[in-house]
Write a protein that holds these residues in place. Structure first.
Motif, PDB file in Angstrom:
ATOM      1  N   GLU A 138     -44.029   5.297 -33.894  1.00 24.52           N
ATOM      2  CA  GLU A 138     -42.840   6.153 -33.949  1.00 24.52           C
ATOM      3  C   GLU A 138     -42.066   5.803 -35.214  1.00 24.52           C
ATOM      4  OE1 GLU A 138     -39.885   7.562 -30.625  1.00 24.52           O
ATOM      5  OE2 GLU A 138     -39.445   5.491 -31.151  1.00 24.52           O
TER       6      GLU A 138
ATOM      7  N   ILE B 100     -38.509   6.422 -37.280  1.00 24.83           N
ATOM      8  CA  ILE B 100     -37.106   6.820 -37.197  1.00 24.83           C
ATOM      9  C   ILE B 100     -36.640   7.051 -38.630  1.00 24.83           C
ATOM     10  CG2 ILE B 100     -34.805   6.132 -36.436  1.00 24.83           C
ATOM     11  CD1 ILE B 100     -36.495   4.211 -34.442  1.00 24.83           C
ATOM     12  N   SER B 101     -36.326   8.280 -38.939  1.00 24.72           N
ATOM     13  CA  SER B 101     -36.009   8.718 -40.295  1.00 24.72           C
ATOM     14  C   SER B 101     -34.589   8.367 -40.703  1.00 24.72           C
ATOM     15  CB  SER B 101     -36.183  10.240 -40.362  1.00 24.72           C
ATOM     16  OG  SER B 101     -35.655  10.756 -41.557  1.00 24.72           O
TER      17      SER B 101
ATOM     18  N   ARG C  56     -37.812  12.470 -34.133  1.00 23.07           N
ATOM     19  CA  ARG C  56     -38.575  11.346 -34.665  1.00 23.07           C
ATOM     20  C   ARG C  56     -40.008  11.805 -34.863  1.00 23.07           C
ATOM     21  NH1 ARG C  56     -36.359   6.000 -31.518  1.00 23.07           N
ATOM     22  NH2 ARG C  56     -34.162   6.417 -31.938  1.00 23.07           N
TER      23      ARG C  56
ATOM     24  N   GLN D  30     -37.258  -0.940 -44.798  1.00 21.27           N
ATOM     25  CA  GLN D  30     -38.112  -0.560 -43.670  1.00 21.27           C
ATOM     26  C   GLN D  30     -38.084  -1.683 -42.635  1.00 21.27           C
ATOM     27  OE1 GLN D  30     -41.980  -0.151 -45.516  1.00 21.27           O
ATOM     28  NE2 GLN D  30     -41.521   1.926 -46.211  1.00 21.27           N
TER      29      GLN D  30
ATOM     30  N   GLU E  49     -43.481   0.766 -34.517  1.00 24.10           N
ATOM     31  CA  GLU E  49     -42.170   1.373 -34.769  1.00 24.10           C
ATOM     32  C   GLU E  49     -41.766   1.070 -36.197  1.00 24.10           C
ATOM     33  OE1 GLU E  49     -38.771   1.306 -31.847  1.00 24.10           O
ATOM     34  OE2 GLU E  49     -37.890   0.129 -33.474  1.00 24.10           O
TER      35      GLU E  49
ATOM     36  N   THR F  43     -38.486   1.961 -38.742  1.00 16.30           N
ATOM     37  CA  THR F  43     -37.162   2.539 -38.959  1.00 16.30           C
ATOM     38  C   THR F  43     -36.868   2.450 -40.446  1.00 16.30           C
ATOM     39  OG1 THR F  43     -36.447   1.767 -36.782  1.00 16.30           O
ATOM     40  CG2 THR F  43     -34.721   2.454 -38.325  1.00 16.30           C
TER      41      THR F  43
END
Length: 180
Positions: free
Chosen positions: A38, A40-41, A48, A98, A110, A112
């Motif tokens: 996943e 997260i922008s 997402r 990141q 994950e 982000t």
């Protein structure tokens, strides 16, 4: 997997991820991703990117927009890492942070993303959305998103160059006559 080989797989994934980013290779980056990854922008909280296919599509568009990635800092141990790089989005400089969380197999599950400065982020936003929509076979919506985001990129670039310097705390302040 024992603790030593687990740590080795984390380090190998991080090294491969950095190499893929610096070479702009979305397929090499895909090998570092868990199936259920996943992302997260930094650009939207509206959705997402979920799953390897969506993330690889996003990375392909990102690597079309962001060039000259050079990682300069990596921190963390075990399954949580933070990486930082400098790059360009067109003529705008960007820096991205990141936050990566890895699964027990050593794959990124994950990611982000955080970015700066604002003109760089706006340039990424103005270019990446239309590219993603083109890849999804939605050229009409790509044109609409391009028209909607391009002014923000222009305004932030002009503001950064013309207005923001006026707030520089080291700037010589004009001496205005004081009225008493």
């Amino acid at each position: 997997m024992d603790a030593v080989s687990e740590a080795d797989s984390y380090d190998e994934t991080i090294a491969a991820w950095q190499a893929a980013g610096e070479s702009g290779d979305a397929l090499a980056a895909a090998r570092c991703l868990a199936d259920d990854v996943e992302v997260i922008s930094p650009l939207t909280a509206q959705f997402r990117f979920r799953g390897r296919d969506q993330v690889v599509e996003m990375l392909g568009a990102a690597f079309d927009v962001i060039s000259g990635i050079r990682f300069h800092t990596a921190v963390g141990t075990g399954y949580t890492r933070a990486l930082f790089y400098h790059a360009h989005a067109g003529r705008e400089e960007i820096e991205e942070a990141q936050l990566l969380r890895l699964d027990p197999a050593g794959l990124i599950h994950e990611l982000t993303l955080f970015g700066r400065p604002m003109p760089g982020l706006a340039a990424v936003m103005a270019d990446i959305g239309p590219r993603l929509l083109q890849r999804q076979g939605r050229p009409g919506l790509a044109r609409v998103v391009n028209l909607a985001t391009r002014p923000l990129a222009v305004i932030t670039r002009l503001g950064e160059r013309r207005l923001v310097p006026l707030a520089d705390p080291d700037r010589v302040k004009p001496r205005w006559p004081r009225s008493q």
